[in-house]
Scaffold this motif. Structure first.
Motif, PDB file in Angstrom:
ATOM      1  N   ALA A 250       0.853  -1.199   0.000  1.00 50.35           N
ATOM      2  CA  ALA A 250       0.000   0.000   0.000  1.00 50.35           C
ATOM      3  C   ALA A 250       0.885   1.244   0.000  1.00 50.35           C
ATOM      4  N   LYS A 251       0.260   2.412  -0.243  1.00 47.31           N
ATOM      5  CA  LYS A 251       1.065   3.634  -0.391  1.00 47.31           C
ATOM      6  C   LYS A 251       1.578   4.194   0.934  1.00 47.31           C
ATOM      7  N   GLY A 252       1.040   3.682   2.049  1.00 46.39           N
ATOM      8  CA  GLY A 252       1.546   4.094   3.360  1.00 46.39           C
ATOM      9  C   GLY A 252       1.519   5.596   3.576  1.00 46.39           C
ATOM     10  N   GLY A 253       0.471   6.257   3.119  1.00 51.03           N
ATOM     11  CA  GLY A 253       0.316   7.694   3.383  1.00 51.03           C
ATOM     12  C   GLY A 253       0.997   8.592   2.361  1.00 51.03           C
ATOM     13  N   PHE A 254       1.778   8.036   1.459  1.00 44.76           N
ATOM     14  CA  PHE A 254       2.421   8.865   0.427  1.00 44.76           C
ATOM     15  C   PHE A 254       1.466   9.061  -0.749  1.00 44.76           C
ATOM     16  N   GLU A 255       1.707  10.155  -1.494  1.00 49.22           N
ATOM     17  CA  GLU A 255       0.813  10.457  -2.605  1.00 49.22           C
ATOM     18  C   GLU A 255       0.945   9.423  -3.739  1.00 49.22           C
ATOM     19  N   HIS A 256       2.137   8.925  -3.923  1.00 50.80           N
ATOM     20  CA  HIS A 256       2.366   7.943  -4.983  1.00 50.80           C
ATOM     21  C   HIS A 256       3.228   6.795  -4.467  1.00 50.80           C
ATOM     22  N   PHE A 257       3.095   5.630  -5.129  1.00 55.57           N
ATOM     23  CA  PHE A 257       3.974   4.507  -4.789  1.00 55.57           C
ATOM     24  C   PHE A 257       5.434   4.905  -4.975  1.00 55.57           C
ATOM     25  N   MET A 258       5.705   5.656  -6.038  1.00 52.93           N
ATOM     26  CA  MET A 258       7.105   5.982  -6.307  1.00 52.93           C
ATOM     27  C   MET A 258       7.706   6.764  -5.137  1.00 52.93           C
ATOM     28  N   LEU A 259       6.938   7.723  -4.612  1.00 50.59           N
ATOM     29  CA  LEU A 259       7.467   8.521  -3.497  1.00 50.59           C
ATOM     30  C   LEU A 259       7.663   7.629  -2.273  1.00 50.59           C
ATOM     31  N   LYS A 260       6.692   6.752  -2.054  1.00 49.25           N
ATOM     32  CA  LYS A 260       6.817   5.835  -0.912  1.00 49.25           C
ATOM     33  C   LYS A 260       8.079   4.975  -1.072  1.00 49.25           C
ATOM     34  N   GLU A 261       8.299   4.511  -2.286  1.00 52.27           N
ATOM     35  CA  GLU A 261       9.429   3.599  -2.515  1.00 52.27           C
ATOM     36  C   GLU A 261      10.766   4.344  -2.421  1.00 52.27           C
ATOM     37  N   ILE A 262      10.761   5.620  -2.810  1.00 51.54           N
ATOM     38  CA  ILE A 262      11.981   6.422  -2.626  1.00 51.54           C
ATOM     39  C   ILE A 262      12.267   6.520  -1.124  1.00 51.54           C
ATOM     40  N   HIS A 263      11.204   6.774  -0.351  1.00 49.61           N
ATOM     41  CA  HIS A 263      11.388   6.922   1.099  1.00 49.61           C
ATOM     42  C   HIS A 263      11.623   5.594   1.811  1.00 49.61           C
ATOM     43  N   ASP A 264      11.328   4.499   1.137  1.00 48.87           N
ATOM     44  CA  ASP A 264      11.590   3.158   1.695  1.00 48.87           C
ATOM     45  C   ASP A 264      13.084   2.847   1.760  1.00 48.87           C
ATOM     46  N   GLN A 265      13.913   3.659   1.098  1.00 45.21           N
ATOM     47  CA  GLN A 265      15.287   3.213   0.846  1.00 45.21           C
ATOM     48  C   GLN A 265      16.152   2.991   2.080  1.00 45.21           C
ATOM     49  N   PRO A 266      16.035   3.829   3.121  1.00 47.14           N
ATOM     50  CA  PRO A 266      16.846   3.503   4.301  1.00 47.14           C
ATOM     51  C   PRO A 266      16.502   2.106   4.840  1.00 47.14           C
TER      52      PRO A 266
END
Ligand code: G6P
Length: 614
Positions: A250-266
């Motif tokens: 799921a998007k976990g509160g982010f506007e897009h999957f891509m943004l969520k996945e960028i923030h997933d990186q750590p």
């Protein structure tokens, strides 16, 4: 590229299928459809629409009376057009002329024209321009009361790649699926079964999954599966436990999957390195490689095969293996590899880098290398994917599902895996324990470095919005920053539709500099590395042509600031890993440019997440 979902069980099939299709929508998304068998019905209800799943859902709602009753069997499909425009008629499922068989298909049927001619000569009437429709007519022509046998007989006549699911109103509790070259996973839940082309559509129901191999045919009934070969011999396949929880899809509160996945990186970088770093020995432990030191020492050349973003990660891998393992490495576009006559000597190993593990060209390269006797290691994200299974050994990324079409966290994890592999090979050669320790410590620090780039997200957004109306961009870099420049340009192209080119900083002079003027910004990847000064010189050259310069530089670097209009700062990072923070900054930059331009970021036009055709 397309997505398949089939359901048989006590749940309401239309609901389960639509929910599954939504999870697959990122793979292909120009049209969609379902074939449902309402309880007691004699005919399949087929609903197809052009456009996204929402359009299909709307159409289904309009037909509420037809599918509101109980319905325990159905198949659905989301399409990425290859043969025929994305219209409702070309959308799947396709029906045989008498409505007895409905099929959905991923892949390409290469001999469809000959088959169609033959079927038409016998009176079949086709309703679409697709290659897939022949399968429905063919299964019907082979049908003698047993759906599984009919599918088995039909696939024998097909050339090309496919994952197929078929249903018939004569078999209200049965889905038959077959695979050759295009993935099919079967989730076996409590009294229910889901057939899908991607585990994402399965995991909200069950974590128990059977992955079909090429040539397998499965008869799926509620809570039970029967796998056979095309010759009807029973086959047993392992039940895999897939621990992707639904929250991670799921998007976990982010506007897009891509943004969520960028923030997933750590998090992803912590997961990819977890348990694999041995600081005391200055070494890495990658047990999936299943190679002991002696076997690794024997490898004399590496071929890295990949496509797209994975190819750029592979380019960084080449530098890593040369720098730290003294190991000659070629990186090759997988599509080229398969059609050349590649030289694979004894002791050549191939690394197949693929997020999805399903990319057709990379898979073909793997098969060619295996045929020629090479050791093949997969570097994949999707557990149980075809490349991972056929290679039989390798290293998983553990990045979690990547849904946004533009690859982000997979890239960072691929680079981290390649660096860990370089340590592993290096330690069987020239790399000292001390130098290995330095690398391992730097790898352990990656989550912090990634988080530090993300902290600057607001600043990156401001710079992106400033340049969002530009029509052309150049990205430049040297050494490890050359692939980083290529990847930055690719990200921008993919999601913002701006023309962007990645160039070696020194190559700009050999042509493209003619295109520079005040309307063409140049993004320079110029962190603090030994060749930074030379790139700064190239930035001056661009500036002299009036190009606005955006530098991605190490924080506090006065030299970079002096020759740039805008600076995106990244934390200090050893050169061999510096592509990771630089590319994270580029990902955020591309994201915010695309957002400012109002682009559909997670599903850019014409692109698909997993390219399963040549
Ligand atoms: C597609 C995707 C890219 C990806 C490439 C290779 O083009 O849109 O994001 O880099 O395929 O995919 P793979 O799954 O093999 O890494």
């Amino acid at each position: 590229m397309c997505g398949i979902v089939g359901y048989v069980g006590p749940g309401h099939a239309p609901e389960v299928i639509i929910c599954g299709l939504r999870r697959l929508e990122y793979r292909g998304y120009d049209s969609a459809g379902v074939a449902l068998l309402p309880d007691g019905a004699q005919r399949l209800l087929v609903v197809k629409t052009a456009g996204k799943i929402a359009a299909l859902e709307k159409e289904l709602a309009l037909r509420a009376s037809a599918c509101a009753g109980r319905c325990h069997l159905g198949i659905g499909h989301t399409r990425w057009a290859t043969h025929g425009a994305p219209t409702a008629a070309n959308a799947h499922p396709h029906l045989s002329a008498n409505g007895r068989i409905a099929i959905v298909h991923n892949g390409i049927i290469e001999n469809y024209a000959a088959l169609r001619q033959r079927l038409e000569d016998r009176g079949a009437v086709f309703r679409s321009e697709t290659d897939s429709e022949v399968i429905a007519h063919l299964v019907d022509a082979c049908y003698e009361g047993d759906l599984r046998r009919a599918v088995a007989a039909a696939v024998e006549q097909l050339e090309g790649a496919f994952g197929i699911a078929a249903v018939s109103p004569r078999h209200p509790g049965l889905i038959v699926a077959a695979r050759r070259g295009s993935p099919v996973a079967v989730g076996v839940g409590d009294g229910e079964t889901i057939v899908a082309s991607d585990v994402c559509a399965v995991v909200s129901h069950t974590t128990r999954v059977v992955f079909l191999d090429d040539g397998d045919i499965v008869a799926a009934r509620a809570g039970a599966v029967d796998i056979t070969s095309a010759r009807n011999l029973p086959i047993s396949r392992e039940l895999t436990h897939v621990d992707w929880d639904v929250g991670r899809i799921a998007k976990g509160g982010f506007e897009h999957f891509m943004l969520k996945e960028i923030h997933d990186q750590p998090r992803a970088l912590a997961d990819v390195t977890r348990g694999r770093l041995l600081p005391a020995d200055g070494a890495t432990r990658l047990s999936g490689m299943r190679m002991d030191a002696r076997e690794m020492a024997r490898v004399s050349r590496l071929i890295i095969a990949a496509c797209g973003t994975s190819y750029y990660a592979g380019m960084i891998g080449k530098y890593l293996f040369e720098d730290f393992a003294g190991l000659p490495a070629d990186v090759q576009q997988a599509a080229e590899f398969r059609y050349r006559n590649p030289i694979i000597e004894r002791d050549t190993a191939m690394l197949a880098v693929s997020q999805s593990g399903e990319t057709a060209d990379t898979l073909a390269a793997v098969r060619e290398a295996l045929r020629k006797g090479a050791v093949v290691l997969g570097i994949c994200n999707v557990v149980g994917s075809t490349i991972a299974r056929e290679a039989g050994r390798g290293v998983y990324l553990h990045a979690g599902p990547e849904i946004g079409v533009a690859s982000t966290k997979a890239f960072s994890c691929q680079v981290a895996v390649l660096a860990m592999m370089a340590v592993a090979f290096g330690r069987t050669r020239r790399l000292s324990a001390e130098a290995g320790r330095h690398m391992v410590n730097a790898l352990a620090d990656l989550p912090r470095i990634a988080a530090a780039v993300l902290e600057r997200a607001d600043l990156i957004r401001a710079v992106a919005e400033k340049y969002a109306r530009a029509r052309d961009f150049f990205y430049i870099g040297r050494g490890y920053m050359y692939p980083a420049a290529l990847e930055g340009a690719l990200k921008l192209k993919e999601i913002s539709y701006i023309h962007a080119e990645g160039y070696h900083a020194a190559e700009l002079k050999h042509g493209p500099i003619a295109l520079l003027d005040s309307e063409v910004p140049v993004v320079a990847a110029v962190p603090d590395t030994p060749d930074k000064v030379k790139t700064l010189g190239n930035m001056q050259e661009c500036r002299a042509r009036k190009s606005p310069i955006i530098a991605i530089a190490t924080q506090g670097d006065a030299g970079a600031r002096e020759v740039s209009d805008d600076v995106i700062e990244i934390p200090p990072c050893p050169e061999f890993l510096s592509a990771i923070p630089v590319v994270i900054a580029e990902q955020l930059f591309a994201y915010h440019v695309a957002r400012a331009r109002g682009c559909p970021i997670d599903q850019p036009r014409n692109l698909a997440k997993s390219v399963t055709v040549e």
